[in-house]
Motif scaffolding. Sequence first.
Motif, PDB file in Angstrom:
ATOM      1  N   THR A   3     -73.875 -41.709 -89.921  1.00 40.45           N
ATOM      2  CA  THR A   3     -74.483 -42.999 -90.256  1.00 40.45           C
ATOM      3  C   THR A   3     -75.176 -43.615 -89.053  1.00 40.45           C
ATOM      4  OG1 THR A   3     -72.572 -44.326 -89.649  1.00 40.45           O
ATOM      5  CG2 THR A   3     -72.623 -43.466 -91.896  1.00 40.45           C
ATOM      6  N   ASN A   4     -74.922 -43.082 -87.860  1.00 37.50           N
ATOM      7  CA  ASN A   4     -75.444 -43.623 -86.608  1.00 37.50           C
ATOM      8  C   ASN A   4     -74.924 -45.033 -86.320  1.00 37.50           C
ATOM      9  OD1 ASN A   4     -76.932 -41.326 -85.900  1.00 37.50           O
ATOM     10  ND2 ASN A   4     -78.593 -41.946 -87.257  1.00 37.50           N
ATOM     11  N   ASN A   5     -73.855 -45.418 -86.958  1.00 34.05           N
ATOM     12  CA  ASN A   5     -73.232 -46.708 -86.712  1.00 34.05           C
ATOM     13  C   ASN A   5     -71.729 -46.527 -86.572  1.00 34.05           C
ATOM     14  OD1 ASN A   5     -75.470 -48.628 -86.833  1.00 34.05           O
ATOM     15  ND2 ASN A   5     -75.651 -47.953 -88.949  1.00 34.05           N
ATOM     16  N   TYR A   6     -71.316 -46.238 -85.355  1.00 35.24           N
ATOM     17  CA  TYR A   6     -69.912 -46.001 -85.073  1.00 35.24           C
ATOM     18  C   TYR A   6     -69.465 -46.947 -83.978  1.00 35.24           C
ATOM     19  CZ  TYR A   6     -70.850 -41.683 -87.581  1.00 35.24           C
ATOM     20  OH  TYR A   6     -71.218 -40.777 -88.532  1.00 35.24           O
ATOM     21  N   PHE A   7     -68.174 -47.187 -83.928  1.00 37.12           N
ATOM     22  CA  PHE A   7     -67.663 -47.967 -82.808  1.00 37.12           C
ATOM     23  C   PHE A   7     -66.326 -47.421 -82.364  1.00 37.12           C
ATOM     24  CE2 PHE A   7     -66.039 -50.458 -86.432  1.00 37.12           C
ATOM     25  CZ  PHE A   7     -64.731 -50.706 -86.061  1.00 37.12           C
ATOM     26  N   PHE A  60     -72.313 -39.971 -77.149  1.00 32.99           N
ATOM     27  CA  PHE A  60     -72.075 -41.337 -76.689  1.00 32.99           C
ATOM     28  C   PHE A  60     -73.109 -42.320 -77.232  1.00 32.99           C
ATOM     29  CE2 PHE A  60     -69.621 -39.052 -73.432  1.00 32.99           C
ATOM     30  CZ  PHE A  60     -68.439 -39.759 -73.500  1.00 32.99           C
ATOM     31  N   HIS A  61     -74.353 -41.882 -77.378  1.00 36.36           N
ATOM     32  CA  HIS A  61     -75.393 -42.792 -77.867  1.00 36.36           C
ATOM     33  C   HIS A  61     -75.207 -43.153 -79.342  1.00 36.36           C
ATOM     34  CE1 HIS A  61     -77.676 -39.701 -80.035  1.00 36.36           C
ATOM     35  NE2 HIS A  61     -77.403 -38.920 -79.014  1.00 36.36           N
ATOM     36  N   ASP A  62     -74.304 -42.478 -80.061  1.00 38.93           N
ATOM     37  CA  ASP A  62     -74.004 -42.838 -81.453  1.00 38.93           C
ATOM     38  C   ASP A  62     -73.089 -44.063 -81.540  1.00 38.93           C
ATOM     39  OD1 ASP A  62     -75.409 -40.743 -82.841  1.00 38.93           O
ATOM     40  OD2 ASP A  62     -73.869 -39.355 -82.124  1.00 38.93           O
ATOM     41  N   THR A  87     -68.983 -48.869 -67.726  1.00 35.62           N
ATOM     42  CA  THR A  87     -69.767 -47.640 -67.628  1.00 35.62           C
ATOM     43  C   THR A  87     -70.708 -47.503 -68.824  1.00 35.62           C
ATOM     44  OG1 THR A  87     -68.012 -46.553 -66.378  1.00 35.62           O
ATOM     45  CG2 THR A  87     -69.643 -45.123 -67.433  1.00 35.62           C
ATOM     46  N   PHE A  88     -70.199 -47.754 -70.016  1.00 40.22           N
ATOM     47  CA  PHE A  88     -71.063 -47.748 -71.202  1.00 40.22           C
ATOM     48  C   PHE A  88     -72.201 -48.751 -71.028  1.00 40.22           C
ATOM     49  CE2 PHE A  88     -68.194 -45.203 -73.741  1.00 40.22           C
ATOM     50  CZ  PHE A  88     -69.000 -44.691 -74.756  1.00 40.22           C
ATOM     51  N   ALA A  89     -71.895 -49.934 -70.498  1.00 39.50           N
ATOM     52  CA  ALA A  89     -72.912 -50.973 -70.334  1.00 39.50           C
ATOM     53  C   ALA A  89     -74.012 -50.540 -69.367  1.00 39.50           C
ATOM     54  CB  ALA A  89     -72.259 -52.269 -69.852  1.00 39.50           C
ATOM     55  N   MET A  90     -73.650 -49.774 -68.345  1.00 33.79           N
ATOM     56  CA  MET A  90     -74.653 -49.310 -67.380  1.00 33.79           C
ATOM     57  C   MET A  90     -75.561 -48.241 -67.972  1.00 33.79           C
ATOM     58  SD  MET A  90     -72.827 -49.188 -63.638  1.00 33.79           S
ATOM     59  CE  MET A  90     -71.425 -48.192 -64.122  1.00 33.79           C
ATOM     60  N   VAL A  91     -75.016 -47.413 -68.850  1.00 34.41           N
ATOM     61  CA  VAL A  91     -75.748 -46.236 -69.324  1.00 34.41           C
ATOM     62  C   VAL A  91     -76.427 -46.453 -70.675  1.00 34.41           C
ATOM     63  CG1 VAL A  91     -75.506 -43.787 -69.919  1.00 34.41           C
ATOM     64  CG2 VAL A  91     -74.185 -44.744 -68.023  1.00 34.41           C
TER      65      VAL A  91
END
Length: 194
Positions: A3-7, A60-62, A87-91
Amino acid sequence: MKTNNYFLFISTSDNDNCCIKLMTDNFIELNTLIFSSNKNLINVINPYINEILNKYNLEFHDIKRIYITIGPGSFTGIKVSVSVLKTFAMVFNQVRFFIINDLKYKCIGNGISLIDAKSDKLYIAVYDNNIELIPPKLIIKQEEIKYITQYPNLHVYHYDKKTNFEFDVNIAKLFVEIINPIETLEPLYLKDPI
């Protein structure tokens, strides 16, 4: 089908009971890992996140949102979850970030929340229908009764160990979105590391 919408939901404030959840945007739980860090959390958190993502052929981009607990609890555990988020916020600039303190999370925003802080101390916070009556703080165990007596209508949530990591749309609403976590996110340490 993707779905490209994961958390991700990540809670690592207790070294003995850490949790990573992968969920879809409509709060369908795909996978949950509950694990002990064995005092080596920094070395296991990334492989566990990779394991969950690989199981569903995700990258990770998902991930579009990350929810984390920020303490109080284990100094190292709190530091690791905050580091993962930063780290996620930086990338990845497409990710939104949400935080909650462990005391509020554990009582789901309603009750007297207590966590063992070791050395005859407790972390405490008091919430009534998501209104913070007593902010998170450190007390000696003998003071616990004072708060229970002061708020007799509130349920007491005493967690030495949290093994049930609930997460749904109502719990997600308790989290606060944090903008620019690299500069603004601070872990909730209520006592100095040992």
